[in-house]
Structures are given as C-alpha cells and as structure tokens.
Design an enzyme around this catalytic site. Structure first.
Site, mmCIF file in Angstrom:
data_model
loop_
_atom_site.group_PDB
_atom_site.id
_atom_site.type_symbol
_atom_site.label_atom_id
_atom_site.label_comp_id
_atom_site.label_asym_id
_atom_site.label_seq_id
_atom_site.Cartn_x
_atom_site.Cartn_y
_atom_site.Cartn_z
ATOM 1 N N ARG A 45 -59.157 44.691 134.358
ATOM 2 C CA ARG A 45 -57.997 45.461 133.892
ATOM 3 C C ARG A 45 -58.247 45.834 132.437
ATOM 4 O O ARG A 45 -59.189 45.359 131.812
ATOM 5 C CB ARG A 45 -56.663 44.719 134.100
ATOM 6 C CG ARG A 45 -56.616 43.245 133.943
ATOM 7 C CD ARG A 45 -56.762 42.658 132.568
ATOM 8 N NE ARG A 45 -55.937 43.295 131.573
ATOM 9 C CZ ARG A 45 -56.200 43.309 130.299
ATOM 10 N NH1 ARG A 45 -57.294 42.701 129.827
ATOM 11 N NH2 ARG A 45 -55.432 43.911 129.430
ATOM 12 N N GLY A 46 -57.333 46.694 131.917
ATOM 13 C CA GLY A 46 -57.543 47.243 130.578
ATOM 14 C C GLY A 46 -58.216 48.608 130.739
ATOM 15 O O GLY A 46 -59.167 48.746 131.533
ATOM 16 N N ALA A 47 -57.711 49.607 130.017
ATOM 17 C CA ALA A 47 -58.126 50.993 130.274
ATOM 18 C C ALA A 47 -59.644 51.222 130.242
ATOM 19 O O ALA A 47 -60.214 51.713 131.227
ATOM 20 C CB ALA A 47 -57.392 51.921 129.302
ATOM 21 N N GLN A 197 -50.480 39.022 129.767
ATOM 22 C CA GLN A 197 -51.858 39.239 129.308
ATOM 23 C C GLN A 197 -52.069 38.717 127.881
ATOM 24 O O GLN A 197 -53.168 38.322 127.510
ATOM 25 C CB GLN A 197 -52.216 40.728 129.340
ATOM 26 C CG GLN A 197 -52.360 41.319 130.729
ATOM 27 C CD GLN A 197 -51.084 41.963 131.217
ATOM 28 O OE1 GLN A 197 -49.994 41.502 130.887
ATOM 29 N NE2 GLN A 197 -51.191 43.004 132.005
ATOM 30 N N ASP A 238 -53.378 53.205 126.964
ATOM 31 C CA ASP A 238 -53.861 53.560 128.308
ATOM 32 C C ASP A 238 -54.027 55.060 128.474
ATOM 33 O O ASP A 238 -54.852 55.523 129.249
ATOM 34 C CB ASP A 238 -52.919 53.008 129.377
ATOM 35 C CG ASP A 238 -53.101 51.508 129.471
ATOM 36 O OD1 ASP A 238 -52.463 50.784 128.686
ATOM 37 O OD2 ASP A 238 -53.918 51.066 130.296
ATOM 38 N N ASN A 248 -48.841 52.630 126.647
ATOM 39 C CA ASN A 248 -49.511 51.318 126.577
ATOM 40 C C ASN A 248 -48.611 50.322 127.305
ATOM 41 O O ASN A 248 -47.533 50.679 127.803
ATOM 42 C CB ASN A 248 -49.770 50.919 125.122
ATOM 43 C CG ASN A 248 -50.668 49.693 125.011
ATOM 44 O OD1 ASN A 248 -51.722 49.634 125.645
ATOM 45 N ND2 ASN A 248 -50.265 48.691 124.251
ATOM 46 N N LYS A 249 -49.027 49.096 127.351
ATOM 47 C CA LYS A 249 -48.314 48.052 128.098
ATOM 48 C C LYS A 249 -46.820 48.030 127.771
ATOM 49 O O LYS A 249 -46.428 48.190 126.613
ATOM 50 C CB LYS A 249 -48.958 46.703 127.766
ATOM 51 C CG LYS A 249 -48.397 45.486 128.452
ATOM 52 C CD LYS A 249 -48.319 45.600 129.948
ATOM 53 C CE LYS A 249 -49.636 45.978 130.591
ATOM 54 N NZ LYS A 249 -49.475 46.399 132.015
HETATM 55 O O1 MRU Z 1 -52.050 46.412 132.970
HETATM 56 P P1 MRU Z 1 -53.221 46.202 132.069
HETATM 57 O O2 MRU Z 1 -53.472 44.761 131.766
HETATM 58 O O3 MRU Z 1 -54.460 46.917 132.571
HETATM 59 O O4 MRU Z 1 -52.779 46.906 130.718
HETATM 60 C C1 MRU Z 1 -53.645 46.888 129.623
HETATM 61 C C2 MRU Z 1 -53.079 47.523 128.412
HETATM 62 O O5 MRU Z 1 -51.965 48.005 128.388
HETATM 63 C C3 MRU Z 1 -53.987 47.629 127.235
HETATM 64 O O6 MRU Z 1 -53.275 47.543 126.041
HETATM 65 C C4 MRU Z 1 -54.705 48.991 127.280
HETATM 66 O O7 MRU Z 1 -55.283 49.202 128.547
HETATM 67 C C5 MRU Z 1 -55.739 49.106 126.241
HETATM 68 S S1 MRU Z 1 -57.149 48.108 126.610
HETATM 69 C C6 MRU Z 1 -58.294 48.295 125.395
#
Ligand code: MRU
Length: 349
Positions: A45-47, A197, A238, A248-249
């Site tokens: 996970r994470g963009a 997270q 994201d 973002n989250k």
């Molecule tokens: O749902 P997730 O855990 O994939 O969400 C991640 C985030 O919101 C991060 O802040 C974002 O992807 C940036 S990662 C460098």
C-alpha cells in the site's frame, strides 16, 4: 533500508504490511492476479509502492500470455492492465505505472519475447527511479522546513515512508533527511484511524531506523499544535490535481485546517508521478470507500453495536490554499504553480 517491493528470482517479494508490526515477513508473488489481490488487500500500500507493484504485475501478466502474435498479446496485456486498475481508485501512481508499461509494450519493436524483456526492464527502472526520487524529495524538503534555532518537531499522518514507496519514503523521506542532517528533534505520528497506518507502520519504521517518534491519536493533533509542540506538518499524497488540491489519507484535511489556524506550515511531499494534470481540481479525484468493518472492529473484536450505519472514505481532499508547498523531486513548488511547471517541463526534466 526497507524495500517493500523487490524483484528476486523471477518473482516479486512484497513485505506483508498487514502483518506489521507483529512480524516482518514477505509474500512471494508470481502471478498478475495475485499481485492485484495484494494491492487490493493492502499487503502492499502507499501510492508509489502500489505503482511499482503494478508495474511488476504487468510484467507477470505479460509472462502469462501464451502467444507469439503481437496484436493478440497487446490485447491481452490491456486486460491485465484493467484488472490491476480495478484494485484501488485513488492513488494515481497505480494508473501512471500501468500506462507507462502499456506504452512500452505498444512501442517496443520486435517479437513478443523482446517486448516481455523490455517490460521487465521497465518495471525494474520504475522501482529504481522511485527510490532515487524519494531521496531527492527528502533532500529538497530540507530547503523549506522552518529554519529555526532549535531542532524541528514534525507531525505526519498515515505512512508515507519507505513502506509506502520503493524505499526511503516521501513525507517520511523528508523526516529521514532532517534526522540525518541533525535537524530533527522528534516526529509526532498520528495513529491514523481506521487502519492505523501511523501507529502500526510509521512508528515501526521510525523505531527500525532509530528516528525518535511520539504516537498520538488523530484527535490529539490540534491540542499538540495549540501547545506549540509542532513546528511543521509533512504528509504524503495519493493524487494531486492541477490546481494543487491534494488527496491523501482520511484525516489529512482536518490536519491542514488546524495547521492553518495555528499558523504552522503544512507540506505535501510527493513525486511528480502523483500529480494528475488531467484533473483541474480535487473534486474530480475518485475517493475509495472501504469495508465498514475497518471502523466497527479491531482485529476480531467488534467495538460498535450492531444497528448503526457506517461511512468509511479512505481519503480526503485538502484544498490547495491550505498547503504551504508541495515538495517534489524538483524542489518545493507553490500549489498554484504545479500546472505551469509540470505542463511545460524544462528540457532537462
Ligand atoms: O490506504 P493507504 O495506506 O495506501 O494510504 C496511503 C496514504 O494515504 C499515503 O499518505 C500516500 O499514499 C502517500 S505514500 C508515499
């Protein structure tokens, strides 16, 4: 350093992020449909990390297609791309990586086998580039963090660290660079409900790397700012629309509002591949909704009585006017300047 997505012995090894912080284990992925499932279930996970994972997923899919006919091969590769696209809707890096892989497949001359080989090389390049990009983001971030006599107390949300990228991290990359430069006193990490997270991953990563970290619940951030405990906020992204609005989250938007109220700089750290110039503003960013069980239960334990309804958006959009700067591999950019800088890149970039 932690590398959540690694190409090894003809397969992809993913750190299983659903098992952290209890145990550090890897899942081996050999098939494109398994990669799609790993993205959907948030093993990875994470963009940026899901972009890299999807790139390898495209190669795995290419390997599965049994034909020597280019046209048939390309058609079936488009279908693999569609399967990977349908995993998660918000982070644009996923779509960016799939498009890059498809473009390479369409434009590489020669046999199907030559195209397959070029696809593997491209996935490896996307992986390596992301690590370099994150290191550049970290270092460019140092240029805009407040210049003050004492060391910095930074606040972050979710996990935008090595685990969320190919390595090093974006927001946590800035924190890491500040720590290495001797400028960090402490990172405050929001726990980040509902999936935690921050509590599970950011905290684990900081402890792994010796970065001093204090965990707070999301609702404590405003109090910490009011108590002058925070010098700047740094978060990941994201998807960033052309006008600088940033998804973002979930919880990022309220953090930005509170930072503004306390006159605390609010930075978004993200690679260029997170910028989506096809969307004029943040209202066009698709927001993923996830299983309500993420809200009503922790592990196997149900917290909320039956009978209620739930709403579980995984991301929110922070309006550009709340963002002090977007820290990219090319340096810090005012949200309003994204369009002119990235739509007309200099010949060197
Ligand atoms: O749902 P997730 O855990 O994939 O969400 C991640 C985030 O919101 C991060 O802040 C974002 O992807 C940036 S990662 C460098």
């Amino acid at each position: 350093m932690l590398y959540p997505v690694v190409w090894r012995d003809d397969r992809v090894a993913l750190i299983d992020q659903n098992r952290l912080p209890r145990e550090l284990t890897q899942v081996e992925i050999r098939r494109s449909d398994d990669m799609a499932m790993a993205i959907k279930t948030m093993i990875v996970r994470g963009a940026p990390a899901i972009g890299v994972a999807a790139a390898y997923g495209m190669y795995l899919g290419a390997r599965e297609i049994e034909t020597r006919d280019r046209t048939a091969f390309l058609e079936r590769l488009e279908a693999v791309g569609q399967m990977l696209r349908e995993t998660r809707p918000t982070a644009v890096n996923l779509f960016w990586a799939i498009e890059r892989m498809l473009k390479v497949a369409r434009t590489t001359p020669g046999s199907v086998e030559q195209v397959r080989q070029t696809l593997l090389e491209t996935a490896k390049a996307i992986n390596a580039e992301d690590i370099e990009t994150c290191q550049a983001i970290g270092d460019r971030g140092l240029e805009v963090l407040p210049n003050q006599p004492g060391k910095l107390r930074l606040l972050t949300h979710c996990n935008a660290g090595a685990l969320a990228t190919a390595g090093y991290g974006t927001a946590l990359g800035v924190v890491r660079s500040a720590y290495t430069a001797g400028r960090l006193e402490r990172l405050y990490a929001d726990e980040t409900r509902p999936r935690l997270q921050g509590a599970k991953l950011t905290t684990w990563e900081c402890i792994y790397d010796g970065i001093p970290v204090t965990v707070i619940t999301d609702s404590m951030a405003a109090h910490c700012m009011q108590q002058t405990m925070i010098d700047a906020v740094v978060v990941g992204a994201d998807r960033i629309a052309a006008n600088g609005d940033t998804a973002n989250k979930i919880g990022t938007y309220s953090l930005a509002l509170v930072a503004k109220a306390h006159n605390i700089p609010f930075f978004v750290a993200a690679p260029k591949s997170t910028v989506d110039l096809s969307l004029s503003n943040g209202s066009q960013i698709p927001i993923e909704e996830r299983d309500p069980a993420e809200i009503y239960q922790i592990g196997e334990t149900r917290l909320v009585p039956k009978g209620a309804e739930f709403y579980n958006p995984a991301f929110d959009v922070t309006p550009a006017e709340l963002i002090s700067a977007i820290i990219t591999e090319q340096g810090a950019i005012a949200p309003g300047e994204l369009q002119s800088i990235f739509a007309n890149p200099s010949p060197a970039s």
